[in-house]
Design an enzyme around this catalytic site. Sequence first.
Site, PDB file in Angstrom:
ATOM      1  N   GLU A 117      -4.181   9.186   9.374  1.00 28.27           N
ATOM      2  CA  GLU A 117      -2.726   9.177   9.612  1.00 28.27           C
ATOM      3  C   GLU A 117      -2.376   9.866  10.930  1.00 28.27           C
ATOM      4  OE1 GLU A 117       0.017   8.124   7.673  1.00 28.27           O
ATOM      5  OE2 GLU A 117      -1.306   7.079   6.285  1.00 28.27           O
ATOM      6  N   HIS A 157      -7.800   3.389   4.036  1.00 24.26           N
ATOM      7  CA  HIS A 157      -7.807   4.049   5.349  1.00 24.26           C
ATOM      8  C   HIS A 157      -9.212   4.109   5.966  1.00 24.26           C
ATOM      9  CE1 HIS A 157      -3.871   5.421   4.142  1.00 24.26           C
ATOM     10  NE2 HIS A 157      -3.709   6.098   5.262  1.00 24.26           N
ATOM     11  N   CYS A 182     -11.262   3.332   0.003  1.00 22.50           N
ATOM     12  CA  CYS A 182      -9.884   3.716   0.312  1.00 22.50           C
ATOM     13  C   CYS A 182      -9.501   2.909   1.544  1.00 22.50           C
ATOM     14  CB  CYS A 182      -9.808   5.209   0.603  1.00 22.50           C
ATOM     15  SG  CYS A 182      -8.223   5.726   1.308  1.00 22.50           S
ATOM     16  N   CYS A 221      -4.372  -1.281  -2.045  1.00 22.51           N
ATOM     17  CA  CYS A 221      -4.539   0.170  -2.158  1.00 22.51           C
ATOM     18  C   CYS A 221      -5.508   0.403  -3.311  1.00 22.51           C
ATOM     19  CB  CYS A 221      -3.184   0.802  -2.451  1.00 22.51           C
ATOM     20  SG  CYS A 221      -3.252   2.559  -2.813  1.00 22.51           S
ATOM     21  N   ASP A 244       0.867  -1.179   0.000  1.00 20.28           N
ATOM     22  CA  ASP A 244       0.000   0.000   0.000  1.00 20.28           C
ATOM     23  C   ASP A 244       0.905   1.231   0.000  1.00 20.28           C
ATOM     24  OD1 ASP A 244      -2.332   1.630   0.326  1.00 20.28           O
ATOM     25  OD2 ASP A 244      -1.907   1.785   2.462  1.00 20.28           O
ATOM     26  N   SER A 245       0.292   2.395  -0.166  1.00 18.34           N
ATOM     27  CA  SER A 245       1.059   3.624  -0.077  1.00 18.34           C
ATOM     28  C   SER A 245       1.541   3.862   1.356  1.00 18.34           C
ATOM     29  CB  SER A 245       0.207   4.796  -0.544  1.00 18.34           C
ATOM     30  OG  SER A 245      -1.003   4.828   0.202  1.00 18.34           O
TER      31      SER A 245
HETATM   32  N1  DGL Z   1      -4.160   3.641   0.273  1.00 18.96           N
HETATM   33  C1  DGL Z   1      -4.756   4.671  -0.542  1.00 18.96           C
HETATM   34  C2  DGL Z   1      -6.026   4.114  -1.219  1.00 18.96           C
HETATM   35  O1  DGL Z   1      -6.581   3.106  -0.813  1.00 18.96           O
HETATM   36  C3  DGL Z   1      -5.096   5.898   0.257  1.00 18.96           C
HETATM   37  C4  DGL Z   1      -3.912   6.668   0.759  1.00 18.96           C
HETATM   38  C5  DGL Z   1      -3.182   7.437  -0.312  1.00 18.96           C
HETATM   39  O2  DGL Z   1      -3.729   8.380  -0.905  1.00 18.96           O
HETATM   40  O3  DGL Z   1      -2.038   7.102  -0.542  1.00 18.96           O
HETATM   41  O4  DGL Z   1      -6.472   4.685  -2.164  1.00 18.96           O
END
Ligand code: DGL
Length: 280
Positions: free
Chosen positions: A161, A195, A193, A82, A19-20
């Site tokens: 975050e 998060h 998303c 992600c 993931d990011s």
């Molecule tokens: N993990 C990203 C998603 O699911 C969200 C966080 C980001 O923007 O990097 O889209």
Amino acid sequence: MDLTTGNVECAKAPIGVFDSGIGGLTVAREIMRQIPNESIVYFGDTARLPYGSKSKETVTRYSRQIVRFLKTHHVKTIVAACNTVSAYALEMLEQESDIPVIGVVKPGAKVAAATTRNKKIGVIATEATIGSGIYNRYIEELNHGVTIWEKACPLFVPLVEEGLLEDPVTDEIARRYLTELIDLDIDTLILGCTHYPLIRSTLGRIMGEGVTLVNPAYETARELKEMLAEKGLLNTEEPKLGSNRYQFYVSDTTEKFIRFANSIIKYGILSARQVNIEEY
Ligand code: DGL
């Protein structure tokens, strides 16, 4: 890795999840719950987060580097945990990879299409995921005649975050984002998303009981299990006591990630290592 035979050695190989940043831990957590025999190598691109406001080219380049990194760990499959990566780069990753790659968008779309009764679905996600129109496309294919409303909620990622999971500020922002979806009478809302499941209780309270919240993480883990079983790649061997089945890597410093990961995955002493992902 030659997966054609689905042999025992391949089945013992870890699953790569990336993931990011920390959001993909919600997917890793589901994999740990649903297929507890599996080992995981997790990569969070904490130095280059957020992906949700970046271009397709950039997200694709980052994803390719991460896949190359995960492959150095001889993973048997890769989960792009992600939504932004799933929206922008999954097709390319699938085409280029010799091992299965799965994303989180299709599984989420599938559940939502099957869940809605009044054929009105809302999707909340990053600007990139919403801009790609990918949820719209998948749901349309699965359930004709569904109306989909999409809403980018860029402030949710920094709120999560910052650890503001239950906070009046998160409440206020969520209300502003979600009011129009409530007015549209949707009965299903995709948390598009990684998060967002972490603020699920806030979102659920605001949307009300009549709205089903779809967490693609759960469905992704379920589909992953199914896919591994089909290919003869499920690890049937129970983990040995004290074995280190979960490895975490990040591209920035580890402290914040470890703190956060420990609060999400009740796994005990979690350690993480920093890697220079630009080298891959
Ligand atoms: N993990 C990203 C998603 O699911 C969200 C966080 C980001 O923007 O990097 O889209």
